[in-house]
Write an enzyme that holds these catalytic residues in place. Sequence first.
Site, PDB file in Angstrom:
ATOM      1  N   ASP A 141       0.832  -1.208   0.000  1.00  0.00           N
ATOM      2  CA  ASP A 141       0.000   0.000   0.000  1.00  0.00           C
ATOM      3  C   ASP A 141       0.862   1.253   0.000  1.00  0.00           C
ATOM      4  O   ASP A 141       1.950   1.261   0.579  1.00  0.00           O
ATOM      5  CB  ASP A 141      -0.909  -0.035   1.238  1.00  0.00           C
ATOM      6  N   ASN A 145       1.122   3.440  -3.010  1.00  0.00           N
ATOM      7  CA  ASN A 145       1.546   3.894  -4.342  1.00  0.00           C
ATOM      8  C   ASN A 145       0.970   5.274  -4.668  1.00  0.00           C
ATOM      9  O   ASN A 145       1.649   6.120  -5.256  1.00  0.00           O
ATOM     10  CB  ASN A 145       1.073   2.914  -5.425  1.00  0.00           C
ATOM     11  N   ARG A 193      -0.023   7.690  -2.570  1.00  0.00           N
ATOM     12  CA  ARG A 193       0.614   8.752  -1.778  1.00  0.00           C
ATOM     13  C   ARG A 193       2.033   9.017  -2.256  1.00  0.00           C
ATOM     14  O   ARG A 193       2.507  10.147  -2.256  1.00  0.00           O
ATOM     15  CB  ARG A 193       0.583   8.382  -0.289  1.00  0.00           C
ATOM     16  N   TRP A 194       2.721   7.960  -2.681  1.00  0.00           N
ATOM     17  CA  TRP A 194       4.081   8.139  -3.211  1.00  0.00           C
ATOM     18  C   TRP A 194       4.036   9.054  -4.435  1.00  0.00           C
ATOM     19  O   TRP A 194       4.838   9.967  -4.576  1.00  0.00           O
ATOM     20  CB  TRP A 194       4.649   6.766  -3.584  1.00  0.00           C
ATOM     21  N   HIS A 216       2.213   3.313  -9.233  1.00  0.00           N
ATOM     22  CA  HIS A 216       2.022   1.864  -9.427  1.00  0.00           C
ATOM     23  C   HIS A 216       3.234   1.261 -10.157  1.00  0.00           C
ATOM     24  O   HIS A 216       3.672   0.150  -9.846  1.00  0.00           O
ATOM     25  CB  HIS A 216       0.731   1.605 -10.210  1.00  0.00           C
ATOM     26  N   SER A 269      -7.491  -5.356  -5.393  1.00  0.00           N
ATOM     27  CA  SER A 269      -8.583  -5.929  -4.609  1.00  0.00           C
ATOM     28  C   SER A 269      -9.905  -5.867  -5.358  1.00  0.00           C
ATOM     29  O   SER A 269     -10.063  -5.093  -6.323  1.00  0.00           O
ATOM     30  CB  SER A 269      -8.713  -5.186  -3.273  1.00  0.00           C
ATOM     31  N   LEU A 284      11.111 -20.202  -4.632  1.00  0.00           N
ATOM     32  CA  LEU A 284      10.165 -19.369  -3.870  1.00  0.00           C
ATOM     33  C   LEU A 284       8.833 -19.376  -4.603  1.00  0.00           C
ATOM     34  O   LEU A 284       8.792 -19.288  -5.831  1.00  0.00           O
ATOM     35  CB  LEU A 284      10.692 -17.934  -3.752  1.00  0.00           C
ATOM     36  N   ILE A 299      -6.755  -4.598   7.505  1.00  0.00           N
ATOM     37  CA  ILE A 299      -6.552  -5.783   6.672  1.00  0.00           C
ATOM     38  C   ILE A 299      -7.111  -5.576   5.258  1.00  0.00           C
ATOM     39  O   ILE A 299      -6.646  -6.197   4.306  1.00  0.00           O
ATOM     40  CB  ILE A 299      -7.242  -7.006   7.347  1.00  0.00           C
TER      41      ILE A 299
END
Length: 238
Positions: free
Chosen positions: A20, A22, A24-25, A37, A65, A131, A191
Amino acid sequence: MSDRPNHDPGVARSVAVIMDGNGRWAAARGVPVAEGHREGARALRRTVEAAIDLGIQSLAVYAFSTENWARPPDEVDSIMELMDETIDRELPDLAKQGVRTRFFGRRDRVPAALRQKMEGLEAETAANERLSLWIAFDYGSRAELVDAARRLLADGVRPQDVSEQAMSERLYAPELPDPDLVIRTSGEQRISNFLLWQSAYAELVFDETLWPDFGADQLRSALDEYAQRARRFGARGQ
Ligand code: IPE
Ligand code: IPE
Ligand code: MG
């Protein structure tokens, strides 16, 4: 899917990240949100590489989401395009490093061309073992639980046979291990509909860093914080 870690309890093997900050950045730099993004996609690559070095086996990240469709159409389009580009540009390099990528969430609303790319990457990386990267895309935990309930009914499972295992088997990604640790960046402490079922006993770490600035140092510090925690899973601690 196990409730308890079967390894050194101080080491998080399964980590989930709510990426979370992106927007505000981008706003802080006076650039379009799409730039945020884009920089976020670079942070994802850095973080996956750091996760490999730190011995994490499973990394689940929240990329889009079910509620994010409510954003302006331009922003939604830019996220879809960026995922397309990320599959072309970043994820193949990670695949060479042994990363197996899987997507989880609804697939029916994602543009068809993107869905094909997702499936292609999943197939190409299926044998990789270093991974497991799980990308939650058009994912919402409530939708997942509703879909699991529908599948139970469609499968004709009788009420007395509904169990935690029967539910787990019908989630979008039954092989996704329950996270030991959930990290949320950007200082928000909620969450937001991510892994509600799977995170029942996860440790939560909230980091102030905006996602595009996240990397190895922040991941290591979240793991250090995790190592200090005492997990009891409801039992009496020693
Ligand atoms: C996370 O960054 C990316 C997505 C939700 C797709 P945001 O876009 O939510 O960033 P903020 O919260 O507006 O800063
Ligand atoms: C959660 O972040 C979703 C993703 C990171 C993909 P949001 O920015 O959408 O969540 P809220 O609106 O702050 O709860
Ligand atoms: Mg946000």
